[in-house]
Design an enzyme around this catalytic site. Structure first.
Site, short mmCIF file in Angstrom:
data_model
loop_
_atom_site.label_atom_id
_atom_site.label_comp_id
_atom_site.label_asym_id
_atom_site.label_seq_id
_atom_site.Cartn_x
_atom_site.Cartn_y
_atom_site.Cartn_z
N ASP A 77 54.39 50.69 41.47
CA ASP A 77 54.87 50.17 42.89
C ASP A 77 56.11 49.43 42.77
O ASP A 77 56.31 48.65 41.70
CB ASP A 77 53.93 49.16 43.27
N ASP A 114 43.45 53.49 53.11
CA ASP A 114 43.16 52.17 52.23
C ASP A 114 42.24 51.55 53.33
O ASP A 114 42.31 51.21 54.36
CB ASP A 114 44.45 51.65 51.92
#
Length: 216
Positions: free
Chosen positions: A10, A132
């Site tokens: 990330d 998600d």
């Protein structure tokens, strides 16, 4: 169906970071060396990696194309990447930049009509649908979007089934409550999705601590 481990990076402001439960105010920074980290993954046998532009996930405008090109040029890794995909041209640009798959998250929740069309245009193996989820007190899995800062009306079960019926091959599902927490993956959630979506490759994300979690 084979099992594949996807090491993930990330990126925020050029830094390799992790957020606690998607909270941009709770960031751990690991360094400014994403390319050497990707190369290290490849050196120990990784075939795929997952690359996220956290700045773009919140503000739009994917910024990691140069890094994506460097990874493609210096390793054999296949990269699935996303963050800030707002339209069809974004998908095309990322594929042209060297992505093997483009991850579509918020837009897959907000505008499934467009994303369903892209599954047909680009092929289901070139897109990863990222749903998600956060489980409510009522037990229902709901879908936060926009960097996990807003919650959509659709549920995980409803939308995942809709995409599966339209030919989706790759579903990435993060249990937000476990993301960045090193608390173990939600095995019940992934068993449920695998049963509900036969033929879909479900990517489990969130909470993985060690090789025992991978085996589980």
């Amino acid at each position: 169906m084979s099992f594949v481990v996807y090491p993930a990076l990330d990126i925020r402001d050029g830094q390799v970071v992790r957020l606690l439960q998607g909270d941009y105010a709770q960031q751990t920074t690991y360094g400014d060396d994403p390319l050497p980290r990707a190369q290290a993954f490849a050196a120990v046998g990784a075939r795929w990696m997952h690359l996220v532009d956290l700045d773009a996930a919140r503000a739009g405008g994917y910024t990691l194309a140069p890094l994506l090109a460097q990874i493609a040029a210096s390793t054999s890794l296949k990269v699935q990447t996303g963050g800030g995909v707002r339209g069809r041209d974004d998908v095309a640009r990322l594929l042209d930049a060297g992505a093997s798959r483009v991850v579509i998250g918020s837009l897959a929740v907000r505008d499934p009509g467009s994303v369903l069309a892209w599954l047909q245009e680009f092929g289901p193996d070139r897109l990863t649908i990222a749903l998600d989820a956060r489980q409510g007190e009522d037990g229902v899995w709901r879908l936060p979007v926009h960097g996990w800062t807003e919650t959509a009306d659709a549920t995980l079960d409803e939308l995942a089934l809709r995409y599966a019926q339209a030919g989706m091959e790759h579903l990435l599902c993060t249990d937000i409550a476990r993301d960045g927490m090193l608390s173990g993956p939600n095995l019940d959630l992934y068993a449920h999705l695998s049963r509900r979506l036969p033929g879909v490759a479900v990517q489990a994300s969130g909470g993985v601590r060690d090789v025992a979690d991978v085996a589980a």
